[in-house]
Design an enzyme around this catalytic site. Structure first.
Site, PDB file in Angstrom:
ATOM      1  N   ARG A   8       0.876  -1.191   0.000  1.00 43.03           N
ATOM      2  CA  ARG A   8       0.000   0.000   0.000  1.00 43.03           C
ATOM      3  C   ARG A   8       0.900   1.224   0.000  1.00 43.03           C
ATOM      4  NH1 ARG A   8      -2.534   4.224   0.149  1.00 43.03           N
ATOM      5  NH2 ARG A   8      -4.691   4.446   0.801  1.00 43.03           N
ATOM      6  N   GLU A  40     -11.513   4.488  -5.626  1.00 45.75           N
ATOM      7  CA  GLU A  40     -11.703   3.051  -5.831  1.00 45.75           C
ATOM      8  C   GLU A  40     -11.948   2.756  -7.308  1.00 45.75           C
ATOM      9  OE1 GLU A  40     -11.114   0.850  -3.473  1.00 45.75           O
ATOM     10  OE2 GLU A  40     -10.745   2.504  -2.096  1.00 45.75           O
ATOM     11  N   ARG A  90      -1.010  -5.401   4.520  1.00 42.44           N
ATOM     12  CA  ARG A  90      -0.242  -4.933   3.377  1.00 42.44           C
ATOM     13  C   ARG A  90       1.009  -4.228   3.890  1.00 42.44           C
ATOM     14  NH1 ARG A  90      -4.978  -1.564   0.467  1.00 42.44           N
ATOM     15  NH2 ARG A  90      -4.975  -0.771   2.586  1.00 42.44           N
TER      16      ARG A  90
END
Length: 180
Positions: A64, A72, A115
């Site tokens: 990330r 998104e 992440r």
């Protein structure tokens, strides 16, 4: 139990990024001193505008990008947002598969989704990818403490992109509507 001098020395090296100096640098510096020294990696795929998958040595990691939040995109778990697909395409243009990158981290190593949290630099030219995405209007600044070494740079880049009507700022209007 007290740590040995060797352990203390290792901690100093890790915390200062092997610089031997202070752990603080200006927030717009492309080389965060507090980061763990950059790991070489190869891009496997771009998941969306702010998430990539890389190969580091013998393992694959979902990364990330710290400091930014892109809308998104199609194919994710959340509803598609304005300019999400374009943000993903821009990140893919910066990081096509097999691109060599260098990852550095800030204070926290992982997010709640496990992440790896990282600042991503293209190995070939040193491009600070996270910042480039914000500067071109594909992301809003999203600085989550304590990962804030480059906060001023991200806020500044996103503000300039908004003021110039770049990317999502032209296509989608206000961030209040865009990234809720």
């Amino acid at each position: 139990m007290r740590p040995t001098p060797a352990v203390c020395g290792l901690l100093i090296v890790v915390l200062t990024g092997c610089s031997g100096g202070s752990a603080s640098q200006p927030s717009d510096s492309p080389e965060p001193a507090a980061a763990i020294v950059g790991a070489a990696a190869t891009v496997v795929e771009v998941v969306d505008g702010d998430t990539v998958v890389v190969q580091i040595a013998d393992r694959t990691e979902r990364v990330r990008l710290i400091g930014i939040d892109t809308p998104e995109a199609t194919g994710g778990f959340l509803p598609v947002e304005c300019f999400g697909d374009e943000a993903s395409a821009f990140t893919r243009s910066l990081l096509p598969a097999d691109t060599e990158v260098r990852l550095t981290r800030d204070v926290e190593a992982r997010d709640r989704y496990d992440r790896l949290l990282a600042y991503v630099y293209r190995a070939a030219d040193g491009l600070f990818v996270n910042l480039e995405i914000a500067a071109n209007g594909y992301a809003e600044a999203l600085v989550i403490e304590p990962n804030a070494i480059h906060a001023d740079a991200f806020y500044g880049a996103a503000a300039r992109a908004r003021d110039q009507g770049l990317g999502l700022w032209d296509a989608c209007g206000s961030a209040d509507v865009l990234l809720e």
